[in-house]
Design a protein around this motif. Structure first.
Motif, PDB file in Angstrom:
ATOM      1  N   PHE A  91       2.294  16.867   3.211  1.00  0.00           N
ATOM      2  CA  PHE A  91       2.215  15.318   3.022  1.00  0.00           C
ATOM      3  C   PHE A  91       0.876  14.994   2.985  1.00  0.00           C
ATOM      4  O   PHE A  91       0.103  14.362   2.258  1.00  0.00           O
ATOM      5  CB  PHE A  91       3.311  14.602   3.536  1.00  0.00           C
ATOM      6  N   VAL A  92       0.328  15.053   4.218  1.00  0.00           N
ATOM      7  CA  VAL A  92      -0.813  14.552   4.809  1.00  0.00           C
ATOM      8  C   VAL A  92      -1.925  15.042   3.960  1.00  0.00           C
ATOM      9  O   VAL A  92      -3.048  14.458   3.233  1.00  0.00           O
ATOM     10  CB  VAL A  92      -1.216  14.714   6.125  1.00  0.00           C
ATOM     11  N   GLU A  93      -1.978  16.285   3.650  1.00  0.00           N
ATOM     12  CA  GLU A  93      -3.063  16.937   2.652  1.00  0.00           C
ATOM     13  C   GLU A  93      -3.072  16.436   1.291  1.00  0.00           C
ATOM     14  O   GLU A  93      -3.918  16.135   0.517  1.00  0.00           O
ATOM     15  CB  GLU A  93      -2.804  18.403   2.669  1.00  0.00           C
ATOM     16  N   ARG A  94      -1.867  16.378   0.776  1.00  0.00           N
ATOM     17  CA  ARG A  94      -1.464  15.485  -0.496  1.00  0.00           C
ATOM     18  C   ARG A  94      -2.290  14.202  -0.766  1.00  0.00           C
ATOM     19  O   ARG A  94      -3.013  13.760  -1.505  1.00  0.00           O
ATOM     20  CB  ARG A  94       0.032  15.494  -1.112  1.00  0.00           C
ATOM     21  N   VAL A  95      -2.008  13.442   0.472  1.00  0.00           N
ATOM     22  CA  VAL A  95      -2.602  12.029   0.665  1.00  0.00           C
ATOM     23  C   VAL A  95      -3.865  12.117   0.521  1.00  0.00           C
ATOM     24  O   VAL A  95      -4.763  11.435  -0.304  1.00  0.00           O
ATOM     25  CB  VAL A  95      -2.184  11.290   1.989  1.00  0.00           C
ATOM     26  N   CYS A 150      -1.503   3.471  -1.928  1.00  0.00           N
ATOM     27  CA  CYS A 150      -1.539   4.808  -2.415  1.00  0.00           C
ATOM     28  C   CYS A 150      -0.436   5.592  -1.849  1.00  0.00           C
ATOM     29  O   CYS A 150       0.251   6.492  -2.130  1.00  0.00           O
ATOM     30  CB  CYS A 150      -3.022   5.313  -2.560  1.00  0.00           C
ATOM     31  N   LEU A 151      -0.613   5.478  -0.243  1.00  0.00           N
ATOM     32  CA  LEU A 151       0.356   6.273   0.481  1.00  0.00           C
ATOM     33  C   LEU A 151       1.550   5.755   0.481  1.00  0.00           C
ATOM     34  O   LEU A 151       2.592   6.612   0.348  1.00  0.00           O
ATOM     35  CB  LEU A 151      -0.208   6.064   1.878  1.00  0.00           C
ATOM     36  N   LEU A 152       1.886   4.536   0.124  1.00  0.00           N
ATOM     37  CA  LEU A 152       3.210   3.913   0.063  1.00  0.00           C
ATOM     38  C   LEU A 152       3.733   4.450  -1.142  1.00  0.00           C
ATOM     39  O   LEU A 152       5.157   4.853  -1.314  1.00  0.00           O
ATOM     40  CB  LEU A 152       3.166   2.217   0.052  1.00  0.00           C
ATOM     41  N   GLU A 153       2.969   4.633  -2.266  1.00  0.00           N
ATOM     42  CA  GLU A 153       3.614   5.128  -3.386  1.00  0.00           C
ATOM     43  C   GLU A 153       4.017   6.569  -3.461  1.00  0.00           C
ATOM     44  O   GLU A 153       4.903   6.890  -3.604  1.00  0.00           O
ATOM     45  CB  GLU A 153       2.396   5.128  -4.594  1.00  0.00           C
ATOM     46  N   LEU A 154       2.957   7.331  -2.549  1.00  0.00           N
ATOM     47  CA  LEU A 154       3.352   8.840  -2.542  1.00  0.00           C
ATOM     48  C   LEU A 154       4.618   8.959  -1.456  1.00  0.00           C
ATOM     49  O   LEU A 154       5.522   9.665  -1.894  1.00  0.00           O
ATOM     50  CB  LEU A 154       2.211   9.616  -1.832  1.00  0.00           C
ATOM     51  N   LEU A 155       4.779   8.174  -0.426  1.00  0.00           N
ATOM     52  CA  LEU A 155       5.858   8.153   0.225  1.00  0.00           C
ATOM     53  C   LEU A 155       7.133   7.690  -0.415  1.00  0.00           C
ATOM     54  O   LEU A 155       8.137   8.399  -0.431  1.00  0.00           O
ATOM     55  CB  LEU A 155       5.544   7.283   1.617  1.00  0.00           C
ATOM     56  N   SER A 158      13.542  -3.917   2.953  1.00  0.00           N
ATOM     57  CA  SER A 158      13.216  -2.566   3.154  1.00  0.00           C
ATOM     58  C   SER A 158      11.741  -2.242   2.635  1.00  0.00           C
ATOM     59  O   SER A 158      10.787  -1.726   3.224  1.00  0.00           O
ATOM     60  CB  SER A 158      14.147  -1.601   2.582  1.00  0.00           C
ATOM     61  N   LYS A 159      11.357  -3.201   1.440  1.00  0.00           N
ATOM     62  CA  LYS A 159      10.226  -2.790   0.802  1.00  0.00           C
ATOM     63  C   LYS A 159       9.010  -3.332   1.791  1.00  0.00           C
ATOM     64  O   LYS A 159       8.052  -2.766   1.915  1.00  0.00           O
ATOM     65  CB  LYS A 159      10.003  -3.532  -0.598  1.00  0.00           C
ATOM     66  N   GLN A 160       9.399  -4.491   2.541  1.00  0.00           N
ATOM     67  CA  GLN A 160       8.287  -4.991   3.245  1.00  0.00           C
ATOM     68  C   GLN A 160       8.245  -4.108   4.460  1.00  0.00           C
ATOM     69  O   GLN A 160       7.090  -3.750   4.959  1.00  0.00           O
ATOM     70  CB  GLN A 160       8.690  -6.522   3.695  1.00  0.00           C
ATOM     71  N   LEU A 161       9.170  -3.466   5.126  1.00  0.00           N
ATOM     72  CA  LEU A 161       9.204  -2.571   6.083  1.00  0.00           C
ATOM     73  C   LEU A 161       8.501  -1.417   5.688  1.00  0.00           C
ATOM     74  O   LEU A 161       7.315  -0.745   6.451  1.00  0.00           O
ATOM     75  CB  LEU A 161      10.571  -2.160   6.648  1.00  0.00           C
ATOM     76  N   LEU A 162       8.656  -0.826   4.653  1.00  0.00           N
ATOM     77  CA  LEU A 162       7.903   0.210   4.151  1.00  0.00           C
ATOM     78  C   LEU A 162       6.311   0.070   3.913  1.00  0.00           C
ATOM     79  O   LEU A 162       5.310   0.757   4.456  1.00  0.00           O
ATOM     80  CB  LEU A 162       8.386   0.946   2.739  1.00  0.00           C
ATOM     81  N   LEU A 163       6.117  -1.063   3.420  1.00  0.00           N
ATOM     82  CA  LEU A 163       4.524  -1.406   3.420  1.00  0.00           C
ATOM     83  C   LEU A 163       3.642  -1.381   4.876  1.00  0.00           C
ATOM     84  O   LEU A 163       2.617  -0.901   4.886  1.00  0.00           O
ATOM     85  CB  LEU A 163       4.348  -2.893   2.720  1.00  0.00           C
ATOM     86  N   HIS A 164       4.744  -2.325   5.739  1.00  0.00           N
ATOM     87  CA  HIS A 164       4.023  -2.296   6.911  1.00  0.00           C
ATOM     88  C   HIS A 164       3.780  -0.965   7.664  1.00  0.00           C
ATOM     89  O   HIS A 164       2.880  -0.725   8.417  1.00  0.00           O
ATOM     90  CB  HIS A 164       4.839  -3.265   7.951  1.00  0.00           C
ATOM     91  N   ILE A 165       4.937  -0.103   7.415  1.00  0.00           N
ATOM     92  CA  ILE A 165       4.758   1.257   8.077  1.00  0.00           C
ATOM     93  C   ILE A 165       3.615   2.199   7.485  1.00  0.00           C
ATOM     94  O   ILE A 165       2.806   2.728   8.051  1.00  0.00           O
ATOM     95  CB  ILE A 165       6.084   2.171   7.951  1.00  0.00           C
ATOM     96  N   CYS A 166       3.445   2.056   6.303  1.00  0.00           N
ATOM     97  CA  CYS A 166       2.588   2.748   5.438  1.00  0.00           C
ATOM     98  C   CYS A 166       1.166   2.296   5.762  1.00  0.00           C
ATOM     99  O   CYS A 166       0.184   3.010   5.760  1.00  0.00           O
ATOM    100  CB  CYS A 166       2.520   2.571   3.886  1.00  0.00           C
ATOM    101  N   HIS A 167       0.960   0.872   6.038  1.00  0.00           N
ATOM    102  CA  HIS A 167      -0.188   0.360   6.772  1.00  0.00           C
ATOM    103  C   HIS A 167      -0.738   1.331   7.751  1.00  0.00           C
ATOM    104  O   HIS A 167      -1.755   1.727   7.966  1.00  0.00           O
ATOM    105  CB  HIS A 167      -0.192  -1.110   6.938  1.00  0.00           C
ATOM    106  N   ASP A 168       0.485   1.135   8.972  1.00  0.00           N
ATOM    107  CA  ASP A 168       0.219   1.943  10.001  1.00  0.00           C
ATOM    108  C   ASP A 168      -0.367   3.630   9.680  1.00  0.00           C
ATOM    109  O   ASP A 168      -1.222   4.218  10.551  1.00  0.00           O
ATOM    110  CB  ASP A 168       1.233   2.033  11.015  1.00  0.00           C
ATOM    111  N   LEU A 169       0.569   4.101   8.935  1.00  0.00           N
ATOM    112  CA  LEU A 169       0.192   5.462   8.725  1.00  0.00           C
ATOM    113  C   LEU A 169      -1.039   5.660   7.911  1.00  0.00           C
ATOM    114  O   LEU A 169      -1.741   6.772   8.213  1.00  0.00           O
ATOM    115  CB  LEU A 169       1.627   6.076   7.615  1.00  0.00           C
TER     116      LEU A 169
END
Length: 1509
Positions: free
Chosen positions: A1156-1160, A1123-1128, A1197-1208
């Motif tokens: 952004f955080v409030e939307r999430v 969900c966060l990845l999609e919003l980002l 880049s797609k893999q990188l974004l997924l991993h970053i979103c996991h941490d976020l």
């Protein structure tokens, strides 16, 4: 060892009269399979001094089938032209300099069997075919002439060197004719004398007949001619001698002036001298000749076993000959020789080149008759390459021609020092493995499942294991003994045992001390140790880690399992490849970074190579097996399956891979970067090995019968071909031989699946077609011939040749031929005299007693005689005298009128007649009349003539006879391939198990299951076995859905879900996940659902991904990440930072208002009903257990974004449960991820979305300033400032747009030093440096007015000047630099060792000096440093000091990455110089101090000088 590429070529073609040739100046060519290989011989070959002067220089590629003839143009000025003929029906003319076809013709309608370029006419090429047609083709005028002299098979032809119109032709039946092509092919002489195939024709090099003083009486077959002069001059000017060699074991010399033979030389039988040849192979003789130009009184010929003879023609009556290489043993060929070609080198040496069935090309010096050199060759696919770990440079090659080659690649005197091992092999060699410690001990495995051990230092035959695999041996590996072998005492067990993995999916452990004993299937140990209840996967690869403590097994379903000794405890399963695993390789242990030895590379039927880092798993030794689904590195670029991977022993993390796309690729795995691509092969690569001595040199083998040695530095391409280029390679491969139906083989056994490689479902096919075994294209040129040397391919039986003309379709044709034959045999049993027109009339029923009837239609006398004999027999009361008995015997038809015995005799005779005429049914009726039903059934069963009606009558003869008859009929039906009907008959006598087994063994699984289900108890184990067997076969053929149904039928739901997921597309994975969920396999279900979601993510199908994750409650956490990845992603798309693609976003992703955080959190609340702290806590726990590897420049880049979103996600969840320290850590991890991958844009977006107000609010939340989290917070704050600093700097340099993608990413690190900066951290690339910052051209002094915000920001930059971080980073850089220098020293030392072993001593000091010099300058350093070579103790001291320094730093500083302090100093100084007054004086001073203090590593020296002087 020579820095030159080398080729081990395919074997020259067998049984061709002229398929090799040579021209003065030193160029030799030989036909091998569908191409011609060119070899440069003599001084111009450019060989290393001291080695034989020859080199394989290229290949003529263009024919699509076997090349049957090859000839050079022997005219000065056009030595570069040559001609080839092929079974594809064409004759091509080539220019060897460009290796291109000049022109070609396809005039022949039949297989071409002979070819010669006229030595007299510059542009005339003469060819002949198997039907006797000769074509003359004039190249320059593109004109041709056709002659049909004799309707016989031509075997060879040679144009006269003295007369431009004369051509001598030799035929299969021994006839030799000389024709004149200027007179429409008129026969000048017909030379009779040989009575078998003519293999070779050689004209005497001198015209006229004065060179030989041949006594006319000797051998003369016609009345003598006075004075030896010709009375009547024939049209041939002056005449000339001609020599012919034939299979009849004689050489004949003919006189053209007289048109008859003048000398016969019979081949001597020589004692074989230690030839390496299988005594069981009977080989035909091939007699080839060469008449030396400068020695017309001598003639060279081949002999029975590969010897060469030099005949002295001046003493023909004494049959005098000299043996080549008489003095030195083992120099001769060991099997028959096919071709001899003379060659004069540039330095005027007279050489002779020979090709032979022993697959060697030999070069002979005509002055000494000694062998100068040998070029070995391969007669099959090169399946496996293995370098000996003990005997450096010894390369073993497993070949499809049934021989192992051992190539000493270090030999100084001989580039091709190759030994052959054939004893006990007898099949394609598909696997090899040297013993790690024992010299000369080589294990081999073959196509037919055999495992053996060779001692390569002795001549003994190999030891063969008594346990065979049921299918091809894929892999061999030496490893520590496991139970039961390891249970013996120390002295009773070997230190290492041999493991073999076979095509049936089993790994066996063989005891090398007792190969005759039983080998153990390790599956039993795995089952017992890990108490596994599911069926174990089919194993396809085994690999031991170098320390012998860990074993990896690759499986057919793409999984890799990691086991621990001593009892094979399963510690981890890698679910990465989803196709059959072909190769696994562990990184070597002697790198500069010991943790690299935990890297494991693997390749499968997919084109992607994965590298996994198993350090944490192995060291943590988990209680229950871990499942890994994320690779450490992904190497993508190949376009077809991967067959082999090998790590470089000279570098850290460098890998070479071999693929079916026809190329080998070298990778830097740590950077996920392709380095170079080798495209020299013309086939699919099967194996690859890195030279153990030369870091630049790699060997590769393929299904083009070649092994190439190539240098990485000489390759022009850096990555595998994509698109068009790979199509060209495909074309190249398709020009390889087509599958041909072989003689003596059932055509059905070979399917034309050459295209299988490029088929869509290719990957599904099991390893049999993947790894080595040729897909239907068997090694047809060489291998089959080796089995059946009696049939020369291309010359012998004409009939066998015919199907070939219709290319691959011929297979179908062959099949239909077989069925026609069956029909013919059936027809014989029908009435023989049936004519079609008789069908129109109503056919009269056939007589039951035809013989009796015919005897009653004889002459009147005979009938009268019958009456008398009958009367005598009936009415003489006394015993019949002998005469009358004999009469009655003869006139059996009278049995109708005498007693029963005689009638039986008559029935017997009539019955025999019916059987002979093919009417068993009439015979059966007669026997029924006689009442002998049992006899009828027995005879019919013996002859295979039982019918439904006969079996239906069987109960009349009793119950037991009926049972027996039904069984016999079932057997007969099986012979006739009517298995279903046979099973139905067995059911009629209640033999249910037998019926089911019969259907199963003949692959009628559907029917077998129907019968078993209908007739047996539901819990009968047979039923489960049927389901599982059928399921396994369906799975192998790629019918996954039906296979899953089978597994469900057998109540193996786990396997059903696994097999459904095999296809790996989103739909299959989703179904598999749902199925696993229904049957309660929760863990499997969640892993499949996650895989499905990741697949959909790649297609940007957000809604679908969320749907998939809904399947399992345990994936709630992953849904939040997605969900966060999609919003980002939507956020980045809206800001034009991601290219907008058509994506199916969820409805909730489109609202854009608010931070952004409030939307999430709002979406989480509304969509995922996440409200209470407990729910947040649960989600947090779910996600915290997942760890992703650190990224590199090449991480997609797609893999990188997924991993970053996991941490976020973790950060947001932690904030929600007020765990602020965890939130800071997670946020920092996300920032560091984007920093490591060089993606500045994303880093800044994370800052702006999650820290819109900067880090101050977090500081308040953390409360206690001295809490443990401060180092993490400091790092986060530092990265925040660092990002703003860069943006500010770029805004000053007008030519850089403000938020351009980070420049650093493009220039990332020239020196690989930074790669290993943070040795003590888990990820080597977390710190970074400004080493490559471009120094901006200073623009004219700008009057820049700084905003308040900018001033504030520049003041906060003080936070970046952390003394302790600067010191730590400096120590880490020092460690990295020293390690790099050490690695370079090791490389130089290895090189100097090699030099020492090759140059015999005198230049030793030079090589050492060279090493010293290069040590001083591993990279490009400053000049002063070059003159100060560092000693080893000095380096070690530096390393120790740096490591000690690092150890002193508190853990809190070391754990959290920090922006490179010196880099920040440099940027601030740049800003200060561009915008005077913006940076305070004391900050500038502080920056300069830090640079002076810590800028002593070479990366920063240059910059320090710029700013600090």
């Amino acid at each position: 060892m020579g820095q030159d590429p080398r080729t081990l070529p395919p074997s020259p073609n067998w049984y061709c009269a002229r398929c090799s040739d040579a021209v003065p100046g030193g160029l030799f060519g030989f036909a091998a399979r569908t191409s011609v290989f060119l070899v440069r011989v003599g001084p111009s070959a450019g060989a290393i001094p001291g080695t034989p002067p020859f080199r394989v220089i290229g290949e003529l590629v263009g024919h699509t089938e076997r090349v049957s003839g090859f000839t050079f143009s022997h005219h000065p000025g056009q030595y570069n032209l040559c001609a080839t003929s092929s079974d594809d029906g064409t004759v091509k003319i080539w220019d060897v300099e460009t290796k291109a076809v000049v022109t070609e013709h396809a005039l022949h309608q039949h297989t071409i069997s002979a070819l010669h370029w006229s030595p007299q006419v510059k542009d005339l090429i003469v060819s002949g075919d198997e039907k006797g047609v000769v074509f003359c083709y004039w190249l320059n005028r593109n004109d041709s002439q056709h002659h049909f002299i004799e309707p016989r098979t031509i075997f060879c032809l040679t144009c006269s060197p003295h007369h431009e119109d004369l051509v001598a032709i030799g035929y299969k039946d021994g006839i030799v004719v000389i024709i004149d092509i200027s007179k429409k092919g008129e026969v000048i002489h017909r030379l009779r004398g040989h009575d078998d195939e003519i293999h070779s024709i050689a004209w005497c090099p001198l015209p006229g007949e004065d060179c030989l003083s041949i006594n006319q009486e000797e051998n003369s077959e016609e009345p003598e001619i006075p004075n030896g002069k010709v009375i009547e001059q024939t049209p041939v000017t002056k005449g000339c001698y001609l020599a012919t060699g034939s299979k009849d074991q004689t050489i004949r010399i003919w006189s053209c002036s007289r048109g008859r033979g003048v000398m016969i030389l019979k081949l001597p039988f020589l004692k074989r001298r230690g030839g390496g040849i299988d005594p069981t192979v009977k080989e035909r003789l091939w007699l080839t000749l060469h008449w030396p130009k400068d020695q017309p009184t001598q003639l060279v010929s081949s002999c029975f076993g590969g010897e060469l003879l030099l005949w002295d023609l001046t003493q023909s009556w004494r049959r005098k000959y000299t043996l080549f290489s008489a003095s030195s043993e083992g120099q001769n060929h060991s099997r028959i020789v096919f071709n001899l070609c003379p060659l004069q080198t540039e330095d005027d040496k007279q050489l002779l080149l020979s090709t032979s069935m022993d697959r060697d090309v030999k070069c002979w010096d005509m002055a000494t008759l000694e062998c100068c050199w040998t070029l070995p060759s391969l007669g099959g696919f090169a399946y496996k390459l293995a370098f000996s770990p003990v005997d450096m440079g010894c390369l073993a090659i497993g070949v499809g021609d049934g021989m192992i080659r051992v190539w000493n690649t270090l030999s100084i005197k001989n580039n091709y020092d190759v030994k052959n091992f054939w004893q006990g092999v007898k099949s394609k060699v598909t696997a090899l493995c040297w013993h790690p410690a024992k010299e000369g001990c080589l294990a081999f495995g073959t196509d037919d499942g055999k495992v053996g051990l060779y001692d390569t230092y002795s001549n003994k035959p190999p030891q063969i294991s008594s346990t065979y695999h049921k299918k091809t041996v894929y892999t061999l590996a030496w490893g520590p003994p496991l139970p039961p072998i390891s249970l013996g005492g120390e002295g009773d067990r070997p230190s290492l045992t041999l493991y073999s993995c076979g095509g049936e999916g089993i790994v066996l452990q063989h005891n090398p001390w007792k190969l005759g004993g039983e080998a153990y299937d390790i599956n039993k140990l795995i089952r017992d140790t890990n108490s596994i209840k599911y069926k174990l996967p089919v194993h396809t690869e085994i690999s031991w880690k170098a320390d012998g403590k860990i074993m990896a097994l690759g499986n057919e379903d793409g999984s890799i399992e990691i086991f621990q000794v001593p009892n094979l405890k399963l510690i981890c399963t890698i679910q990465q490849h989803h196709k059959l695993v072909n190769t696994i390789s562990w990184h070597h242990e002697h790198g500069s970074q010991p943790e690299l030895s935990y890297l494991m590379a693997s390749g499968s039927n997919n084109a992607i190579i994965y590298v996994h880092n198993l350090k944490t798993v192995i060291e943590s030794n988990p209680e229950t097996p871990v499942t890994i689904t994320e690779p450490y590195r992904t190497l993508s670029g190949h376009t077809a399956k991967i067959t082999s991977v090998a790590w470089s022993p000279h570098h850290d993390g460098r890998l070479v891979s071999a693929s079916y796309d026809g190329t080998a690729q070298v990778w830097d795995t740590l950077r996920e970067e392709p380095l170079c691509n080798f495209r020299g092969h013309r086939g699919r690569l099967l194996c690859v090995a890195w030279s153990p001595l030369d870091p630049d040199c790699i060997y590769s083998g393929a299904d083009d019968f070649c092994v190439y040695k190539w240098l990485t530095s000489m390759q022009e391409h850096s990555r595998p071909p994509q698109g068009k280029k790979s199509i060209e390679l495909e074309k190249k491969r398709l020009s390889q031989p087509k599958p041909k139906p072989k003689k003596k083989k059932k055509p059905t056994s070979r399917a034309p699946v050459k295209q299988e490689v490029y088929d869509g479902n290719e990957d599904e096919s099991i390893r049999e077609s993947s790894g080595p075994v040729e897909n239907g294209v068997s090694d047809q040129e060489g291998e089959e011939e080796a089995r059946e040397p009696e049939f020369p391919s291309g010359v012998a039986s004409v009939a066998s040749r015919e199907p070939v003309t219709c290319t691959p379709v011929s297979l179908g044709f062959e099949k239909s031929k077989v069925t026609v034959n069956n029909k013919v045999t059936l027809l014989k049993k029908e009435p023989p005299k049936e004519k079609p027109e008789s069908l129109t009339k109503k056919r009269k029923a056939r007589s039951m007693l035809p013989l009796t009837t015919s005897l009653d239609h004889r002459s009147k006398e005979e009938l009268h005689q019958d009456c008398l004999v009958l009367a005598t027999a009936k009415h003489s009361k006394a015993e019949l005298n002998k005469e009358v008995s004999a009469d009655l015997e003869e006139r059996f038809h009278l049995g109708l009128f005498t007693d029963r015995g005689a009638l039986y005799r008559m029935i017997e005779v009539e019955g025999k007649g019916h059987l002979e005429n093919g009417h068993p049914e009439l015979f059966h009726q007669l026997m029924l009349w006689k009442g002998d039903l049992k006899g009828v059934l027995q005879t019919a069963a013996e002859r295979g003539e039982l019918t439904d009606s006969l079996v239906a009558m069987a109960p009349v003869a009793g119950y037991h006879v009926w049972l027996w008859a039904v069984e016999a009929f079932a057997k007969q039906l099986c012979f006739q391939d009517q298995y279903v009907k046979a099973a139905s008959h067995l059911l009629s006598i209640h033999k249910v198990y037998e019926a089911v087994e019969l259907l199963k063994s003949n692959h009628f699984y559907r029917e077998a299951i129907a019968v078993a289900k209908a007739r047996l108890r539901p819990e009968d184990p047979i039923l489960k076995d049927l389901y599982l067997t059928w399921g396994a076969i369906l799975e192998k053929d790629g019918h996954y859905a039906v296979a899953a149904k089978c597994y469900l039928g057998a109540a193996c739901a786990y396997d059903a879900a696994k097999v459904l997921s095999k296809k790996g597309d989103a739909a299959s994975l989703k179904t598999a996940a749902e199925l696993a969920s229904i049957v309660g396999e929760n863990e499997l279900s969640s892993s499949l659902a996650l895989r499905c979601a990741q697949e959909l993510l790649l297609a940007r199908n957000w809604a679908g991904a969320q749907e998939a994750l809904k399947l399992h409650e345990s994936l709630k956490g992953q849904r939040l990440v997605f969900c966060l990845l999609e919003l980002l992603s939507k956020h980045l798309e809206d800001r034009q930072l991601l290219e907008a693609k058509s994506s199916s976003y969820n409805t909730w992703a489109t609202g854009t208002a608010g931070p952004f955080v409030e939307r999430v959190t709002a979406v989480w609340k509304s969509t995922f009903s996440l409200e209470s702290p407990e729910q947040y806590q649960a989600a947090l726990q779910q996600l915290q257990s997942i760890k992703y590897p650190s990224p590199t420049n090449n991480t997609p880049s797609k893999q990188l974004l997924l991993h970053i979103c996991h941490d976020l996600t973790l950060a947001v969840l932690s904030q929600q449960v007020a765990s602020w320290d965890a939130a800071v850590e997670a946020l920092l991890r996300a920032v560091v991820r984007s920093y490591d991958s060089g993606n500045f844009t994303i880093m800044q977006e994370v800052h702006s979305a999650f820290l819109p107000e900067g880090c101050d609010h977090l500081k308040h939340k953390l409360g206690e300033p001295q809490s443990l989290i401060t180092p993490a917070f400091k790092s986060l704050e530092a990265f925040f400032i660092y990002g703003h600093l860069y943006e500010f700097w770029w805004s000053l340099s007008r030519h850089c747009p403000k938020s351009s993608v980070w420049v650093r990413a493009a220039h990332r690190r020239t020196a690989s030093v930074e790669q290993s900066q943070q040795i003590n951290n888990a990820t080597p690339e977390e710190t970074d440096s400004g080493d490559s910052q471009p120094e901006p051209n200073r623009p004219p002094e700008l009057d820049v007015r700084l905003t308040e915000e900018s001033k504030q920001m520049l003041i906060t930059c003080k936070e970046l000047f952390s003394e302790k971080h600067a010191s730590l980073q400096n120590s880490q850089r020092t460690v990295a630099e020293v390690q790099e220098t050490l690695a370079e020293m090791i490389r130089q030392h290895q090189k100097s060792q090699v030099c020492k072993s090759t140059t015999n001593g005198p230049d030793k000091n030079e090589s050492e000096q060279a090493a010293e010099q290069s040590l001083s300058s591993p990279q490009n350093e400053c000049k002063e440093e070059k003159n100060q070579p560092l000693s080893l103790p000095e380096l070690t001291k530096r390393l120790t000091e740096a490591n000690e320094k690092i150890a002193k730093f508190p853990e809190s500083v070391k754990i959290w990455p920090f922006p490179d302090v010196l880099e920040c100093c440099l940027i601030l100084l740049h800003i200060g110089s561009q915008c005077p007054g913006s940076v305070t004086q004391d900050m500038q001073q502080q920056a300069q101090e830090l640079l002076q203090k810590y800028g002593n590593t070479k990366v920063y020296k240059r910059y320090c000088e710029t700013f600090c002087t």
